[in-house]
Design a protein around this motif. Structure first.
Motif, PDB file in Angstrom:
ATOM      1  N   ARG A 155       8.914   7.062  -4.190  1.00 41.05           N
ATOM      2  CA  ARG A 155       8.332   6.222  -4.727  1.00 41.05           C
ATOM      3  C   ARG A 155       5.997   6.820  -4.083  1.00 41.05           C
ATOM      4  O   ARG A 155       6.819   6.130  -2.897  1.00 41.05           O
ATOM      5  N   ALA A 176       2.978   0.327  -2.949  1.00 43.01           N
ATOM      6  CA  ALA A 176       2.520  -0.516  -3.789  1.00 43.01           C
ATOM      7  C   ALA A 176       1.131  -0.743  -2.660  1.00 43.01           C
ATOM      8  O   ALA A 176       1.407  -0.062  -0.839  1.00 43.01           O
ATOM      9  N   TRP A 198      -3.639   3.240  -4.194  1.00 41.51           N
ATOM     10  CA  TRP A 198      -3.455   4.182  -4.983  1.00 41.51           C
ATOM     11  C   TRP A 198      -2.698   3.789  -6.932  1.00 41.51           C
ATOM     12  O   TRP A 198      -4.237   4.206  -7.053  1.00 41.51           O
ATOM     13  N   PRO A 199      -2.419   3.172  -6.697  1.00 40.03           N
ATOM     14  CA  PRO A 199      -2.375   2.904  -8.288  1.00 40.03           C
ATOM     15  C   PRO A 199      -3.482   2.594  -8.725  1.00 40.03           C
ATOM     16  O   PRO A 199      -3.521   2.645  -9.416  1.00 40.03           O
ATOM     17  N   ARG A 200      -3.311   1.267  -7.737  1.00 41.28           N
ATOM     18  CA  ARG A 200      -5.307   0.390  -8.974  1.00 41.28           C
ATOM     19  C   ARG A 200      -6.846   1.816  -8.604  1.00 41.28           C
ATOM     20  O   ARG A 200      -6.815   1.380  -9.525  1.00 41.28           O
ATOM     21  N   LEU A 241      -6.216   4.720  -9.083  1.00 36.89           N
ATOM     22  CA  LEU A 241      -5.953   6.138 -10.146  1.00 36.89           C
ATOM     23  C   LEU A 241      -6.223   4.938 -11.928  1.00 36.89           C
ATOM     24  O   LEU A 241      -6.273   5.491 -12.584  1.00 36.89           O
ATOM     25  N   GLY A 242      -6.039   3.765 -11.565  1.00 35.16           N
ATOM     26  CA  GLY A 242      -5.971   3.189 -13.165  1.00 35.16           C
ATOM     27  C   GLY A 242      -7.234   3.010 -13.127  1.00 35.16           C
ATOM     28  O   GLY A 242      -7.598   3.315 -14.173  1.00 35.16           O
TER      29      GLY A 242
END
Length: 133
Positions: free
Chosen positions: A98, A101, A104-106, A108-109
């Protein structure tokens, strides 16, 4: 319920939608609703040409699909990879590591949003006319 139920249901829905789009040509009027964005603004939205791209992909014509909507082709490919990964995890039970948090997710979004905005602007100006459907 089996762990394969979800990915197999999604695969069935994707196959049914692909089969319908393959059988019903979006270039023929009367089968799909018209997009209101070009009718109201005269501009191509990021989705304009997406059905034509899906139709071309269903018939194995990658060049026509990219000409209709390159962003839709990239999203269809990403969706196929995600569905294959989901199916593989359901079959084997082995999960990929995984992503922690955090930023990175932000990032990429925001990058996806910026790429979509750039694609939309570029396909509506003369230098990017090749990206218009």
């Amino acid at each position: 319920m089996t762990p394969l139920a979800g990915p197999l249901a999604a695969l069935g829905c994707a196959a049914a939608a692909s089969g319908y789009v393959a059988a019903v040509d979006p270039r023929e009027p009367g089968h799909y609703p018209a997009c209101p964005v070009p009718a109201l603004t005269g501009l191509h939205c990021p989705g304009c040409g997406g059905l034509r791209a899906a139709h071309a992909l269903a018939h194995g014509d990658l060049a026509a699909a990219l000409g209709a909507n390159a962003l839709a082709v990239a999203l269809i490919a990403a969706g196929a990879v995600a569905l294959a990964g989901w199916l593989l995890v359901s079959l084997t039970g082995v999960r990929a590591p995984r992503v922690r948090a955090g930023a990175w997710p932000r990032v990429l979004g925001w990058a996806a949003l910026a790429a979509t905005a750039a694609f939309t602007v570029l396909r509506n100006v003369p230098p990017g006319a090749a990206l218009a459907p």
